[in-house]
Design a protein around this motif. Sequence first.
Motif, short mmCIF file in Angstrom:
data_model
loop_
_atom_site.label_atom_id
_atom_site.label_comp_id
_atom_site.label_asym_id
_atom_site.label_seq_id
_atom_site.Cartn_x
_atom_site.Cartn_y
_atom_site.Cartn_z
N THR A 146 -3.83 -0.12 0.57
CA THR A 146 -4.75 0.19 1.67
C THR A 146 -4.06 0.03 3.03
OG1 THR A 146 -5.59 -2.09 1.69
CG2 THR A 146 -6.77 -0.49 0.33
N TYR A 184 -8.43 -1.21 7.25
CA TYR A 184 -7.65 -1.21 6.01
C TYR A 184 -7.33 -2.63 5.56
CZ TYR A 184 -7.06 3.69 7.28
OH TYR A 184 -7.29 5.00 7.61
N SER A 187 -10.66 -3.91 4.06
CA SER A 187 -10.93 -3.31 2.75
C SER A 187 -10.00 -3.87 1.69
CB SER A 187 -10.80 -1.79 2.82
OG SER A 187 -9.48 -1.41 3.17
N GLY A 188 -8.71 -4.08 2.04
CA GLY A 188 -7.77 -4.68 1.10
C GLY A 188 -8.17 -6.09 0.72
N LEU A 257 -9.68 5.51 2.78
CA LEU A 257 -9.24 4.28 2.13
C LEU A 257 -8.80 4.54 0.69
CD1 LEU A 257 -11.94 1.76 3.40
CD2 LEU A 257 -9.56 1.93 4.14
#
Length: 266
Positions: A146, A184, A187-188, A257
């Motif tokens: 990501t 990102y 989200s990771g 993503l």
Amino acid sequence: MNRVLTFIFFAAVVFFLLLPVIVVVGVSFNEKQSLSFPPVGFSWEWYLEIFTDSEWRSALINSLVLATFSAAVAVSVALPLSWFLSRRYAPWANVFRLLGVAPFILPPVITALGFLTFWATTGAYGEPWTAILSHGIFFVTLPLVTITLGFSSIESSLVEAASTMGASERTIFRTIVLPLILPYLISGFAFTFVLSLNEYIVAYMTVGFTMETLPIKIFNALRYGYTPTMASVSVLFVVVAAVVFGLIAKFGNLPRLLGNMSGEDK
């Protein structure tokens, strides 16, 4: 006619995929201590037991701590590695990307045995922090992917303009790069958190006899019989995953993503 058949087909597929979840949800509301389906009666008792029973509550806290810190470790490793790979174009740099992906490519049992052997050799086996480091390394691929997508989405002209104006790499990273890759990063972290929360094999191989997480607690509890509490924990896992991924889909660019670089950010 074709549209109706397509709808029926996909509806059947969705129902087939959701059927195990439906059964587990039904079992979790049984009034009696049984895994019967359809449920007999209705009770929230098994959900409350996760928070009121000292053993289940301890396992829940252990899982949350493990997932949080291992996700932080994974992001901490993936961020500088992704930054290095985005700034250096040497052919040998791909070796670092391969090393980052390797733990997730190998079968989990092989990786878990490797961690077990390593920590036993160093004398640290059974320490809670070994599970955090093991999960962080095992799931580093997710934030690596990501965050790499985040770096690739940055317009090179922005970095070049800042560099031309005399900004150092540290200033460029702090003022331009970091704000752009923040979704990102989040989200990771979220992906790693959810998978670490559900992971069993690596955690069991590293701290299974000294610290119980919820997955380990479920498997240990199976020796004494089946209770709807196990189903309640499973439903809790599903809800947490749905909430996390739902928030990412709502507030982030989910296609980007997942690797779709053709669309514009919205």
